[in-house]
Write a protein that holds these residues in place. Structure first.
Motif, mmCIF file in Angstrom:
data_model
loop_
_atom_site.group_PDB
_atom_site.id
_atom_site.type_symbol
_atom_site.label_atom_id
_atom_site.label_comp_id
_atom_site.label_asym_id
_atom_site.label_seq_id
_atom_site.Cartn_x
_atom_site.Cartn_y
_atom_site.Cartn_z
ATOM 1 N N TYR A 57 0.759 -1.181 -0.042
ATOM 2 C CA TYR A 57 -0.082 0.061 0.164
ATOM 3 C C TYR A 57 0.898 1.352 -0.054
ATOM 4 O O TYR A 57 1.835 1.255 0.667
ATOM 5 C CB TYR A 57 -1.024 -0.009 1.196
ATOM 6 C CG TYR A 57 -1.968 1.226 1.433
ATOM 7 C CD1 TYR A 57 -3.119 1.280 0.585
ATOM 8 C CD2 TYR A 57 -1.325 2.552 1.998
ATOM 9 C CE1 TYR A 57 -3.935 2.220 0.827
ATOM 10 C CE2 TYR A 57 -2.103 3.377 2.140
ATOM 11 C CZ TYR A 57 -3.377 3.263 1.471
ATOM 12 O OH TYR A 57 -4.438 4.363 1.610
ATOM 13 N N ASP A 103 -4.110 9.129 -6.097
ATOM 14 C CA ASP A 103 -4.869 8.465 -5.369
ATOM 15 C C ASP A 103 -3.747 7.310 -4.708
ATOM 16 O O ASP A 103 -2.851 7.009 -5.396
ATOM 17 C CB ASP A 103 -5.982 7.800 -5.962
ATOM 18 C CG ASP A 103 -7.134 8.554 -6.213
ATOM 19 O OD1 ASP A 103 -7.217 9.984 -5.747
ATOM 20 O OD2 ASP A 103 -7.851 8.376 -7.134
ATOM 21 N N ASP A 104 -4.029 6.578 -3.647
ATOM 22 C CA ASP A 104 -3.362 5.427 -3.184
ATOM 23 C C ASP A 104 -3.107 4.377 -3.847
ATOM 24 O O ASP A 104 -4.214 4.209 -4.852
ATOM 25 C CB ASP A 104 -4.096 5.054 -1.769
ATOM 26 C CG ASP A 104 -3.933 6.367 -0.821
ATOM 27 O OD1 ASP A 104 -3.442 7.291 -0.953
ATOM 28 O OD2 ASP A 104 -4.868 6.163 0.095
ATOM 29 N N GLN A 105 -2.189 3.776 -4.026
ATOM 30 C CA GLN A 105 -1.822 2.823 -5.011
ATOM 31 C C GLN A 105 -1.802 1.438 -3.839
ATOM 32 O O GLN A 105 -1.176 1.400 -2.762
ATOM 33 C CB GLN A 105 -0.578 2.816 -5.616
ATOM 34 C CG GLN A 105 -0.463 1.527 -6.463
ATOM 35 C CD GLN A 105 0.828 1.832 -7.384
ATOM 36 O OE1 GLN A 105 1.131 2.977 -8.038
ATOM 37 N NE2 GLN A 105 1.811 0.796 -7.609
ATOM 38 N N TYR A 106 -2.175 0.186 -4.384
ATOM 39 C CA TYR A 106 -2.252 -1.027 -3.726
ATOM 40 C C TYR A 106 -2.087 -2.226 -4.643
ATOM 41 O O TYR A 106 -2.213 -1.981 -5.902
ATOM 42 C CB TYR A 106 -3.479 -1.299 -2.654
ATOM 43 C CG TYR A 106 -4.853 -1.145 -3.323
ATOM 44 C CD1 TYR A 106 -5.581 -2.408 -3.780
ATOM 45 C CD2 TYR A 106 -5.314 0.125 -3.742
ATOM 46 C CE1 TYR A 106 -6.542 -2.153 -4.516
ATOM 47 C CE2 TYR A 106 -6.546 0.246 -4.319
ATOM 48 C CZ TYR A 106 -7.180 -0.758 -4.635
ATOM 49 O OH TYR A 106 -8.333 -0.955 -5.523
ATOM 50 N N GLY A 150 -5.426 0.866 -8.488
ATOM 51 C CA GLY A 150 -5.451 2.135 -8.036
ATOM 52 C C GLY A 150 -4.538 3.247 -8.565
ATOM 53 O O GLY A 150 -4.198 3.057 -9.750
ATOM 54 N N GLU A 161 -4.811 6.454 -9.433
ATOM 55 C CA GLU A 161 -5.163 7.452 -10.370
ATOM 56 C C GLU A 161 -4.611 8.712 -10.217
ATOM 57 O O GLU A 161 -4.668 9.101 -9.250
ATOM 58 C CB GLU A 161 -6.861 7.399 -10.663
ATOM 59 C CG GLU A 161 -7.378 8.256 -11.664
ATOM 60 C CD GLU A 161 -8.817 8.453 -12.013
ATOM 61 O OE1 GLU A 161 -9.349 9.061 -12.877
ATOM 62 O OE2 GLU A 161 -9.494 7.859 -10.907
ATOM 63 N N GLU A 219 -6.175 5.025 -13.569
ATOM 64 C CA GLU A 219 -6.137 4.139 -12.890
ATOM 65 C C GLU A 219 -5.618 2.537 -13.190
ATOM 66 O O GLU A 219 -6.036 2.193 -14.180
ATOM 67 C CB GLU A 219 -7.611 3.883 -12.103
ATOM 68 C CG GLU A 219 -7.639 2.915 -10.988
ATOM 69 C CD GLU A 219 -8.937 2.943 -10.265
ATOM 70 O OE1 GLU A 219 -9.339 2.165 -9.190
ATOM 71 O OE2 GLU A 219 -9.935 3.702 -10.550
#
Length: 296
Positions: free
Chosen positions: A188, A207-210, A235, A237, A248
């Motif tokens: 994350y 945005d957060d990436q996971y 995620g 984006e 995204e």
């Protein structure tokens, strides 16, 4: 330990960072097989990574863009890892320094960047470590500092990103049989803003990436391991000047890895991989990674 052979359960020789440009849209820290099998306190690792790839396919919403941009990169990383024991837990403070060059070709215009990437600092703590069963559970926290080479007019084509990133991972390691093991990793990432993106100095947010990573390992001998690796990212984006970029991630790739100790204190790793599917971003046709690990 300095002059003795490391056993299969101790093949924990460093994390493999993804390419350092946001153009790559991949795992922020792509792990290697064995990364989350802890080494004893007092061990140091000096690691050199060399990564090379050419991406000539670009996808938007799952569709390839005809005559789209191409990206090539030659990236290196220097890394130092030190294993210590704190309160009965193994911890590995570490520092990673990326460097290299990128080349983006879009619409006939070519942009190149080279230099030093953003340094990464952090550590893993193993909350569970059973040498008898060879099972382990570790949690990693890393921070990427905006100190690398950055030219605002080149936007995303930079070794540095002009923003802070906080990267976390959790991993579980377990044997399946005497010769097979599996490593499961979740990741994350939280991104700071780049407030000087592009020639006009606009703001880029993300945005957060996971994602998750899986390594299925076959321990051929005490000196050699072969692995099949899988990476999937979601995620992240981005938004530039308040406008959603609709980029995204839902991207995945596979990789094959061979690790071999050429000397008791020197390991060489060779990897080949490519994308499976890409929702947004570059499709990796061929990726070749080399890694050299010196044990102190």
């Amino acid at each position: 330990m300095k002059n003795t052979l490391l056993k299969p359960a101790l093949l924990s020789l460093g994390l493999s960072c993804a390419a350092v440009s946001p153009l790559t849209q991949a795992a922020q820290v792509a792990t290697d097989p064995g990364d989350y099998s802890p080494l004893p306190a007092g061990i140091d690792l000096g690691i050199l990574y060399l990564q090379s790839f050419d991406n000539d396919e670009f996808y938007v919403n799952g569709q390839q863009v005809e005559n789209g941009p191409t990206l090539s990169a030659d990236i290196g990383l220097l890394r130092w890892v030190h294993y210590i024991e704190v309160g009965g837990f193994i911890v590995d403070p570490q520092v990673i320094l990326p460097f290299g060059q990128l080349k983006l070709n879009a619409g006939g215009a070519e942009v190149e960047a080279s230099g030093i990437g953003d340094p990464i600092l952090g550590a893993t703590i193993w909350l569970y470590n059973n040498p008898d069963t060879k099972q382990a559970f570790g949690v990693t926290g890393l921070v990427s500092l905006p100190l690398g080479s950055y030219d605002t007019e080149k936007g995303p084509v930079n070794l540095g990103e002009n923003r802070t990133k906080f990267i976390t991972q959790a991993a579980f390691v377990t044997p399946i049989t005497e010769q097979f093991s599996v490593h499961l990793i979740g990741e994350y990432t939280f991104f700071g803003d780049n407030d000087d993106f592009g020639a006009s100095g606009i703001t880029r947010e993300q945005d957060d990436q996971y994602g998750y990573q899986v390594h299925l390992n076959y321990h051929i001998s005490d000196t050699t391991t072969a692995s099949v690796n899988y990476y999937h990212d979601f995620g992240a984006e981005s938004e530039v000047a308040g406008v959603d970029q609709q980029d995204e991630l839902n991207n995945n790739r596979w990789q094959f890895t061979v690790q071999h100790f050429v000397q008791p204190d020197l390991q060489v790793q060779v990897q080949y991989g490519r994308s499976i599917s890409v929702e947004n971003g570059f499709f990796e046709n061929d990726r070749i990674n080399l890694r050299f690990v010196k044990v102190f």
